[in-house]
Each structure stands twice: as C-alpha cells, then as structure tokens.
Write a protein that holds these residues in place. Structure first.
Motif, mmCIF file in Angstrom:
data_model
loop_
_atom_site.group_PDB
_atom_site.id
_atom_site.type_symbol
_atom_site.label_atom_id
_atom_site.label_comp_id
_atom_site.label_asym_id
_atom_site.label_seq_id
_atom_site.Cartn_x
_atom_site.Cartn_y
_atom_site.Cartn_z
ATOM 1 N N ARG A 110 -7.185 30.778 -3.030
ATOM 2 C CA ARG A 110 -5.764 30.564 -3.251
ATOM 3 C C ARG A 110 -4.993 31.680 -2.552
ATOM 4 N NH1 ARG A 110 -7.991 26.740 -4.732
ATOM 5 N NH2 ARG A 110 -7.744 25.503 -6.631
ATOM 6 N N VAL A 111 -3.765 31.389 -2.156
ATOM 7 C CA VAL A 111 -2.947 32.385 -1.468
ATOM 8 C C VAL A 111 -2.454 33.422 -2.465
ATOM 9 C CG1 VAL A 111 -0.869 32.795 -0.108
ATOM 10 C CG2 VAL A 111 -2.245 30.743 0.300
ATOM 11 N N LEU A 112 -2.721 34.685 -2.173
ATOM 12 C CA LEU A 112 -2.165 35.777 -2.969
ATOM 13 C C LEU A 112 -0.829 36.240 -2.401
ATOM 14 C CD1 LEU A 112 -2.315 37.949 -5.171
ATOM 15 C CD2 LEU A 112 -3.726 39.320 -3.612
ATOM 16 N N GLY A 113 -0.726 36.303 -1.093
ATOM 17 C CA GLY A 113 0.516 36.710 -0.445
ATOM 18 C C GLY A 113 0.520 36.242 0.991
ATOM 19 N N GLY A 114 1.693 36.061 1.537
ATOM 20 C CA GLY A 114 1.778 35.635 2.930
ATOM 21 C C GLY A 114 3.215 35.565 3.384
ATOM 22 N N VAL A 115 3.385 35.565 4.691
ATOM 23 C CA VAL A 115 4.732 35.506 5.249
ATOM 24 C C VAL A 115 4.708 34.725 6.548
ATOM 25 C CG1 VAL A 115 4.550 37.661 6.559
ATOM 26 C CG2 VAL A 115 6.787 36.868 5.835
ATOM 27 N N LEU A 116 5.730 33.931 6.749
ATOM 28 C CA LEU A 116 5.993 33.308 8.047
ATOM 29 C C LEU A 116 7.202 34.002 8.643
ATOM 30 C CD1 LEU A 116 5.979 29.632 9.129
ATOM 31 C CD2 LEU A 116 8.070 30.945 9.447
ATOM 32 N N SER A 117 7.084 34.416 9.894
ATOM 33 C CA SER A 117 8.181 35.109 10.561
ATOM 34 C C SER A 117 8.571 34.359 11.819
ATOM 35 C CB SER A 117 7.794 36.546 10.927
ATOM 36 O OG SER A 117 6.866 36.557 11.986
ATOM 37 N N ILE A 118 9.843 34.460 12.176
ATOM 38 C CA ILE A 118 10.373 33.852 13.391
ATOM 39 C C ILE A 118 10.976 34.945 14.252
ATOM 40 C CG2 ILE A 118 12.065 32.229 14.341
ATOM 41 C CD1 ILE A 118 11.836 30.623 11.766
#
Length: 554
Positions: A172-180
């Motif tokens: 399962r995802v604990l943390g994450g980020v999508l950046s542009i």
C-alpha cells in the motif's frame, strides 16, 4: 514530505491535503528549516523553499494597458462549488514570464482583470468523499489564452486518480507525490505544482512541449509507517503532457533489490528514514520508520533515478530527541535491476562528508542560523555523509592556525564552526580533535586530523578526508584472528597514502603495506583476538587518526 533544493528551483506552488509548501497567495505558510544537522524523524510531511513573487488578482500592476476581465469558477469532484476552506485560491503563471497572479476564491468563484496573454493555471480542490476521506485534485491547465473577456472553468470532475502500484498484493502507498514542471518565461519552473499521491487526483492535459510530470511513491506492507519488512521506492517520468493514467506502475523484477542492514555498535536502537527521488533541481522525501534495530530487510528502488536517503538512529524508545539522534545521508543511483547490498550505522566511522557534500571550509561571518563556516562530519562512512556537530556523546575543538602557528580562529565543536571569515591568502593548518562517549557505541572514541591549507581567496575549500571499507557485522565487529581486508578511500585528490594500525588504542603503531587499486588503496589487517583496531593514515594535505575503527567479536 520534504521538498529539497527548492532554492535552485526558484518557485514551488503547491497546496494539498497533508502537505505544506511554498505557494502563491492564499496558500498555507512555509515551515522553514534553519538546520539539516538532524532531520526530525518523528514528524510527518513538511516542506522548505522560497515562494515566488505573486500579486493579487486586480492589483494595480495587473490593470495595465491591454488588461482584460477574467472570471474563474471551480467545481469539486462532485460537481459542486467547493467551500472556501476546501479551495482558497487559484494561480495564473504567465508563460511569457513576470509576476504570477494569485486570486482568492470565495465558494469556488472569483473575478478581476489580468493582462492579456497565455498562462499556466492551477488550483487544488479538496472534496469530501463518500467513504469519509478527503481527496485533493490538482486542476492544471498548462496553457490558457486570455485575449478578451474570458471565463475559466476549473472542473475537478475531469481529474483522474494518481496510481502508485507494484506487483505485491499486500503493498500500500505510504507516501507519494506527483509533480509538474513547465517552462515559464526564460526558466523551467520544476516543480510548478505538486499533489499528494494518497487520495490524489490530477487533470490530464493536452500536449505542451517541455511539460514534465514526475511521480515518486513509497510503498510498505499494508501501508504501515513502522516496521514493514520491506520497502518500495518507485518513480516514473512522463513528458509533454499529464497522461490519462498518471502515476507509476512497477514490477519487482524490474527494480533494484537492495539488501539493507541497519546496525548498532552496542545495545538496541531504533531507525527511521526519509527517502526521496532527487530529481533535477529539486527532490521530494517521505518518512518511514524501520523500527527496532539491528535489522536487515530488502528495499526496492527504480533504477536510473538518483535516490536521496537520510537515515536516523536513536534509542530503543524511538524518541529521536535532537540530543540523542545520529543521522547519515547518501545519494545513490542504482544503474540497473538486480541485487545490491548496503549498510547503515555500520563502521568504520570518521571524518568525512556532511550531507552529500565533501568536507569543506566554507568561511562566513553569519551567526548560528547561517551556513556553517566549517562543515566536516565526525561520523561519516566511506559511503554515507555523516552528522555535523553537535553529535551525541562527542566533544572537541576545531582550530585554524597560520604558517607561524598563531591561532586565527577556533570553535568548541569538532568539525563545525560559525563566524570564520576567509583568512588572508597564505598557508594554514586546520586541526580537529574529537572525543566520543556515546550510549550505543564504543567506537570512534578519539579522532584527530590536521589539514594543510593554501588559501588564495574567499572561495570555499574542499578538505580531503580518508574513509575505510571493511566487512563488519551489524555491531561493527570483525572475526578474531582473521586476515581482514581493508579498502582505503580518499575523498579528494591525492598521489600517495600511508596507513598505520594500532591494537592498543593508539599507544603503539605498525605500518601496513598498501597497494593502489583503481582510485583506492587496499591493505590487510591481522585482527587481534580481542579489543579494537585503530587506523592512522596520511594522504596529500591531511593526516587522520581514528581510534577504535572497529571491534573484535569476543
């Protein structure tokens, strides 16, 4: 989450649930870090970075000749106008460059005048979902042309989920980020916008040359924050558009599988870490707790990505109190899928890099909150930068002398100083002495180093340091009576190296033969039956002594 190297970016515009970042008008405040000597391994996402100059919608500077009226309406994922608390602002970034324009929203609506032109437009919309969670949708338009009276609809219903998936059913995802990132004026602003992967959505875009989308996610077993027996850090890049299926999907067989050991020289401890993808110009990091150590587990990484890792160690209570935490940092790129090994908090420990930069004299007249004038770690390893003083259980001094032996500057901390201006051009010696009595280590009890410096101007000086690689267990012990291979590495240019060994804490020394091996030197130590092994080494410009480099298994 920590956003790193934001100063090199020039701007970070973001506001998402559970995330704080430097951002335009109406966004949350920035939590500033004045020191990275010890990360706060007990806290959840924070961010650091300067905000871009942003003027309010309708300000006098926006009503220049050619200004046109613009009306902005925002809808959440249910198609309703969000309450002001769920979306407080919208930002216009002029593609031709110049001040960004920030508009405060009132229940999803605002209006005013802005100069005609093309803009990147962004807003973050929170929606209270039926399952009780609050999602965040980044509604991003890479190019909106404002040439006459214009209505802009930012509809979160167009946003799609951000995926972060590996082929392990219990992950399962604990943390994450999508950046542009996007080109704005003469610079590429990267990131221009961020959104959390957890309960995160983003609007797919049409093609925009130069647009770059990066996703980094950390996954554990069941998404737990502490004690997962394995860890995934996966990353992906999409170019020229936000795709219809944004995020990252990875197969274990395509990843670097790193057998990672977490050591403690004595007793028991607790470890926690921040891991981030160190993208060009910026990086993002997420916290995760290893839990009780000594321990060994497998950690998986996407190959080809530079990964910045900060790992902290404290007592078995996992308090991570500032006066009882030691931390190490490395940036590592795994070139291909396959098996690797690495170790944290396993010796030998000694003078070396702080953070990811070589030991150095930076010079400066700032106070305690300014960049240090001297930055030499006293607990680095040959593969990881170590903490900067003050360090738990360690005392000592740093002294700069001129060619006549006159003291020019002093510090009551080993390897760290503030307020040392660059001295006049000439030759100098820098001497660092450190004594250590730590609760969970009987190693590196004394260190001594002398550097010869040729100061020519006020530019920082890199200081060569000597590190050691040798096979040790999780207690930094080696087998009694064994022939112990040692690789000696110099962080800095050198043409020569001499190496002495001591078995009585430096009271007597024996010279070891060394052989050049590529950019390093190799030697063999005949381990004693009990006690410790100490080293004294000399390279161009530096002599270092390390008492109790490693111990012998009883």
């Amino acid at each position: 989450m920590i956003v790193r190297r934001a100063a090199a970016v020039g701007a970070v515009a973001a506001l998402a649930a559970g995330m704080v970042a430097a951002s335009p008008a109406g966004a949350a405040p920035v939590e500033r870090r004045t020191s990275r000597h010890v990360l706060d391994f007990t806290k959840h996402p924070v961010a650091d970075g300067p905000a871009r100059r942003t003027v309010p919608l309708g300000a006098s500077r926006t009503r220049a000749a050619g200004a046109v009226s613009v009306t902005i309406d925002v809808l959440d994922r249910h198609g309703d106008a969000p309450a002001t608390a769920d979306d407080s602002s919208v930002t216009f970034a002029p593609l031709a460059g110049g001040d960004w324009i920030g508009a405060d929203l009132a229940d999803g609506h605002t209006a005013g005048e802005i100069p005609a032109g093309d803009y990147a437009v962004m807003t973050w919309v929170q929606t209270h979902e039926a399952d009780g969670v609050t999602s965040t949708a980044l509604v991003y338009r890479p190019r909106v042309s404002v040439t006459s009276s214009t209505r802009v609809l930012l509809d979160a219903r167009e946003a799609v989920p951000i995926n972060a998936v590996v082929d392990r059913t219990d992950s399962r995802v604990l943390g994450g980020v999508l950046s542009i990132g996007q080109r704005i004026g003469t610079e590429t602003v990267d990131p221009i916008a961020l959104v959390d992967v957890v309960h995160g959505y983003v609007t797919p875009t049409v093609a925009e040359p130069g647009l770059v989308v990066r996703t980094h996610a950390m996954l554990t077993r069941g998404g737990v924050e502490k004690g997962s027996p394995w860890l995934y850090n996966v990353a992906a890049i999409d170019r020229d558009r936000v795709p219809q299926d944004p995020g990252v999907r990875a197969r274990t067989e395509d990843l670097a599988a790193v057998r990672t050991t977490y050591g403690v020289p004595q007793g028991d401890g607790c470890a926690s870490e921040y891991v981030g993808a160190a993208w060009t110009g910026f990086g993002t990091s997420f916290p995760e707790s290893v839990g009780a150590v000594p321990a060994t587990r497998t950690e998986y990484f996407t190959p080809g990505v530079p990964w910045e890792m900060n790992t902290g160690f404290t007592g078995a209570d996992c308090s991570f109190a500032p006066d009882d935490t030691e931390a190490w940092t490395r940036v590592e790129t795994f070139p291909r899928a396959g098996a690797y090994e690495r170790a944290w908090n396993v010796g030998p420990f000694g003078f070396g890099r702080f953070d990811s930069a070589p030991a150095r004299a930076i010079w400066g007249t700032g106070g305690d909150d300014a960049e240090p004038a001297l930055a030499v770690s006293v607990l680095a390893t040959s593969t990881a930068g170590g903490p900067l003083a003050p360090v738990t259980g360690m005392t000592g001094t740093s002294v700069l002398r001129d060619a006549d032996g006159k003291v020019v500057a002093t510090s009551d901390q080993p390897g760290m100083a503030h307020g040392w201006p660059a001295p006049k051009p000439g030759r100098y010696t820098l001497t660092i002495d450190a004594t250590r009595k730590a609760p969970r280590s009987d190693l590196s009890t004394r260190q001594h180093a002398v550097w010869t410096l040729a100061v020519k101007n006020t530019e920082p000086l890199a200081l060569p340091t000597i590190g050691y690689d040798t096979p040790l267990d999780l207690r930094s012990r080696a087998r009694a009576g064994a022939e112990q291979p040692v690789t000696v590495k110099v962080d800095g240019a050198t043409r020569r190296l001499t190496l002495d060994v001591s078995y009585d804490d430096g009271r007597s020394w024996q010279t070891l033969p060394v052989e050049k091996s590529g950019t390093a030197w190799t030697a063999t130590v005949h381990n004693p039956t009990t006690g410790y092994v100490s080293f004294r080494a000399t390279a161009d410009g530096v002599e270092q002594t390390l008492i109790r480099a490693y111990g012998i298994k009883s």
